[in-house]
Scaffold this motif. Structure first.
Motif, PDB file in Angstrom:
ATOM      1  N   TRP A 138      -2.143  -5.074   2.749  1.00 24.66           N
ATOM      2  CA  TRP A 138      -3.346  -4.283   3.032  1.00 24.66           C
ATOM      3  C   TRP A 138      -4.000  -4.723   4.338  1.00 24.66           C
ATOM      4  O   TRP A 138      -4.524  -3.906   5.083  1.00 24.66           O
ATOM      5  CB  TRP A 138      -4.349  -4.418   1.895  1.00 24.66           C
ATOM      6  N   LEU A 139      -3.953  -6.021   4.614  1.00 21.35           N
ATOM      7  CA  LEU A 139      -4.586  -6.530   5.835  1.00 21.35           C
ATOM      8  C   LEU A 139      -3.784  -6.212   7.081  1.00 21.35           C
ATOM      9  O   LEU A 139      -4.328  -6.223   8.191  1.00 21.35           O
ATOM     10  CB  LEU A 139      -4.789  -8.046   5.727  1.00 21.35           C
ATOM     11  N   THR A 140      -2.493  -5.947   6.929  1.00 24.98           N
ATOM     12  CA  THR A 140      -1.647  -5.666   8.090  1.00 24.98           C
ATOM     13  C   THR A 140      -1.359  -4.180   8.251  1.00 24.98           C
ATOM     14  O   THR A 140      -0.518  -3.792   9.056  1.00 24.98           O
ATOM     15  CB  THR A 140      -0.312  -6.427   7.979  1.00 24.98           C
ATOM     16  N   SER A 141      -2.045  -3.356   7.463  1.00 23.99           N
ATOM     17  CA  SER A 141      -1.905  -1.906   7.592  1.00 23.99           C
ATOM     18  C   SER A 141      -3.241  -1.271   7.225  1.00 23.99           C
ATOM     19  O   SER A 141      -4.160  -1.955   6.756  1.00 23.99           O
ATOM     20  CB  SER A 141      -0.795  -1.378   6.669  1.00 23.99           C
ATOM     21  N   LEU A 142      -3.344   0.014   7.428  1.00 24.21           N
ATOM     22  CA  LEU A 142      -4.566   0.716   7.039  1.00 24.21           C
ATOM     23  C   LEU A 142      -4.362   1.294   5.645  1.00 24.21           C
ATOM     24  O   LEU A 142      -3.548   2.217   5.470  1.00 24.21           O
ATOM     25  CB  LEU A 142      -4.882   1.834   8.042  1.00 24.21           C
ATOM     26  N   PRO A 143      -5.061   0.775   4.634  1.00 23.12           N
ATOM     27  CA  PRO A 143      -4.806   1.244   3.270  1.00 23.12           C
ATOM     28  C   PRO A 143      -5.024   2.735   3.083  1.00 23.12           C
ATOM     29  O   PRO A 143      -4.303   3.380   2.331  1.00 23.12           O
ATOM     30  CB  PRO A 143      -5.812   0.430   2.435  1.00 23.12           C
ATOM     31  N   GLY A 144      -6.016   3.313   3.775  1.00 22.48           N
ATOM     32  CA  GLY A 144      -6.278   4.738   3.573  1.00 22.48           C
ATOM     33  C   GLY A 144      -6.667   5.010   2.127  1.00 22.48           C
ATOM     34  O   GLY A 144      -7.564   4.380   1.589  1.00 22.48           O
TER      35      GLY A 144
END
Length: 325
Positions: A97-103
């Protein structure tokens, strides 16, 4: 809220990804897709190396997944973008989650952890996402807090078949989290299991012994005493100690069924007059949804005070009783 979830017809069609690490998570990811929470196309990716997940995938493929759903081969690496997960407390999930945009993220049932998650979400975005019995250090606490903030930056839905107390449900919704309940609509529409146990009484195994919350000798004594009165069908919990299962298998009057898939899948064909017994477990709630219309009793077994170990705090005992009562 049951049936198809409105709103996806007007969106761009793309494949959603669900990462699952337990049989119940996999089954509920299928139900979330069927309900329309994940859009018209979903790939469910099971974590590699878990025998129970492979067995559950085989059974779901045998039944035939709902349209638009793909059950991928187990993988060690999770998808880069997670649209649905079961374990919101997983360190690997939180790092992703911290390395991508959860949306938009849908969290599906993961047993008692689901209620723990709802309680934390209801308290606002500044509560670290940490397991109930965890004793985390500063770094793990920081990860849990960062993951909570990143998750709440998008849209969060919790998809559950568990009975959620109305005050908690209201607090969750007031905190901006979408709470969607279901009753296994897809699974209930499938043909019942062709072969179920012939014994009148089915006992679900428990993880409470291996987790150090219930004394092993008391549990085994209760089980063998029950078998002295009538034959039992026993379905081990996936985390049950193999040594304990071997001892139970040798007990007269007990037939151990190594199903390897969720009880919700294997027991849905029980006949009227049969019954299911279980120590506190979220499976009681889901099996009641599936089996009560068939005239099958699903009965929680109260844990006597002298069964609990010192590791079972009063709050945990109360929590378990509240879920299964």
């Amino acid at each position: 809220m049951n049936g198809r979830f409105p709103g996806w017809e007007n969106r761009v069609v793309k494949q959603a990804s669900a990462w699952v690490e337990s049989p119940l998570q996999m089954l509920c990811a299928v139900e979330a897709h069927h309900a329309g929470l994940l859009g018209p196309a979903t790939v469910v990716v099971p974590r590699a190396g878990l025998r129970a997940l492979k067995a559950t995938r085989r059974e779901l493929l045998r039944l035939g997944p709902p349209p638009g759903l793909e059950l991928a081969e187990p993988r060690e690496r999770m998808p880069r973008r997670l649209n649905a997960v079961g374990d919101a407390f997983s360190g690997r999930v939180q790092v992703r989650w911290l390395t991508s945009l959860p949306g938009e993220v849908v969290v599906v049932d993961d047993g008692l952890a689901t209620l723990r998650l709802l309680e934390l979400l209801a308290e606002g975005p500044f509560r670290p996402l940490l397991r109930a019995r965890a004793e985390p250090g500063p770094l793990r606490t920081a990860l849990g807090l960062a993951a909570a903030l990143r998750l709440r930056a998008g849209r969060v839905s919790v998809f559950t078949a568990l009975p959620v107390p109305e005050p908690l449900a209201a607090s969750v919704r007031a905190a901006g989290v979408r709470l969607v309940t279901h009753d296994f609509a897809w699974l209930r529409a499938q043909p019942p299991s062709p072969q179920g146990p012939s014994e009148r009484t089915v006992v679900l195994g428990t993880s409470l012994v291996r987790n150090g919350l219930v004394h092993r000798d008391r549990y085994l004594r209760w089980l063998t005493g029950l078998a002295e009165r009538e034959p039992l069908a026993y379905y081990p919990h996936r985390r049950e100690d193999p040594v304990d299962v071997a001892l139970i298998r040798e007990s007269p009057g007990i037939t151990v069924h190594d199903a390897g898939v969720p009880a919700e899948l294997t027991l849905r064909g029980l006949d009227p007059g049969q019954r299911v017994l279980s120590l506190p477990s979220t499976a009681i709630s889901s099996l009641r949804v599936l089996l009560s219309p068939r005239g099958v009793a699903v009965e929680p077994v109260d844990v006597p005070d002298d069964w609990w170990t010192s590791r079972a705090a009063p709050a945990l005992r109360s929590h378990l009783t509240g879920v299964t009562g």
